[in-house]
Write an enzyme that holds these catalytic residues in place. Structure first.
Site, PDB file in Angstrom:
ATOM      1  N   SER A  40      39.784  59.617  82.825  1.00  0.00           N
ATOM      2  CA  SER A  40      41.109  60.132  82.488  1.00  0.00           C
ATOM      3  C   SER A  40      41.250  61.607  82.897  1.00  0.00           C
ATOM      4  O   SER A  40      41.117  61.924  84.068  1.00  0.00           O
ATOM      5  CB  SER A  40      41.377  59.909  80.999  1.00  0.00           C
ATOM      6  OG  SER A  40      42.751  59.975  80.711  1.00  0.00           O
ATOM      7  N   ASP A 155      43.833  53.473  82.217  1.00  0.00           N
ATOM      8  CA  ASP A 155      42.943  54.540  81.757  1.00  0.00           C
ATOM      9  C   ASP A 155      41.546  54.051  81.372  1.00  0.00           C
ATOM     10  O   ASP A 155      41.389  53.170  80.533  1.00  0.00           O
ATOM     11  CB  ASP A 155      43.603  55.202  80.536  1.00  0.00           C
ATOM     12  CG  ASP A 155      43.034  56.571  80.219  1.00  0.00           C
ATOM     13  OD1 ASP A 155      41.799  56.687  80.127  1.00  0.00           O
ATOM     14  OD2 ASP A 155      43.817  57.519  80.057  1.00  0.00           O
TER      15      ASP A 155
END
Length: 264
Positions: A40, A155
């Site tokens: 991320s 993610d």
């Protein structure tokens, strides 16, 4: 020759700017990581750094970032799986990473994403850096999932908040993890709306998974660092200078320990 240092830079949204500050502290001491793995926001910072983008440029990009730079609302969010179209996000990544490929980076780098179809973690280590970084930082429901080689990717933090094992697999002798989120499932006094409820549920599940992972005897992390950043939300684009400064100071405060770890 010092031991090979691997950095595992975790997710954390706005809080993840600590990674840039931490790298600045290392750089001032003449310490360059042998490899980096990111999830991320850790993928964004780590990918840029591995590609040769200066920390000054990374810092300025964050400090000048405004919410409007990311917002491009999707007309049909339910059928298109996200609130945002993610065109602006991709444009930002292209601005700084261009057509960089994983195989060509100055520092070996990987980043994690999660395939919604299989439910498994996917590690990017080749091909387009922009594709990998965008997939790794694709917050579910907010940014449009990335389609890649028959997968639908979001993610990496869904399954892997700090990619310690991935850094070790790249050949690091010593792995330092940076957990920008720390523990966000501390007791709260109110949950004002549905979005807050969903985020709270995700935080609770995430922390249970993290506890389980780190309790395993073969967890290959030599030093896990987590900034305080009290009162700073990972979901708000503000106080980014505070996160950078905190990451820098965290690096300075732990520098002696880091040097001892990587010394022969």
């Amino acid at each position: 020759m010092s031991k090979k240092l691997g950095l595992a830079l975790g997710g954390g949204g706005a809080r993840g700017v600590v990674h840039a500050g931490f790298l600045k502290a290392l750089e001032e001491e003449g310490i360059q990581p042998y490899c980096i793995s990111g999830t991320s926001m850790g993928a964004i910072v780590g990918g840029c750094y591995a590609a040769g983008v200066t920390l000054e440029t990374i810092r300025d990009a964050f400090l000048n970032l405004k919410t409007i730079d990311l917002v491009d609302l999707n007309a049909l969010p339910f059928s298109r799986l996200s609130l945002l179209r993610s065109k602006k996000l991709q444009k930002l990544f292209l601005q700084y990473l261009g057509d960089s490929k994983f195989e060509e980076l100055k520092i070996p780098f990987t980043c994690t994403a999660v395939d919604l179809y299989s439910g498994k973690l996917y590690v990017f280590d080749k091909g387009s850096l922009v594709t990998g970084v965008q997939a790794s930082s694709c917050i579910p429901g907010v940014f449009k999932p990335v389609e890649h080689e028959g997968m639908l990717l979001v993610d990496g933090g869904v399954l892997c908040r700090v990619p310690v094992r991935q850094a070790k697999a790249m050949g690091a002798d010593v792995v330092i993890g940076i957990d920008a989120i720390k523990y966000t499932a501390d007791p709260v006094t109110q949950i004002p709306n549905m979005i807050a409820m969903l985020l709270r549920v995700f935080d609770i599940i995430d922390n249970v998974n993290v506890d389980h992972e780190r309790a395993q005897s073969d967890y290959p992390c030599d030093l896990m660092l987590a900034p305080e950043l009290e009162g700073m939300s990972q979901f708000e684009v503000k106080n980014l200078d505070k996160a950078f400064a905190e990451g820098y100071q965290m690096g300075k405060d732990n520098m002696q320990k880091i040097k001892e770890l990587i010394a022969d």
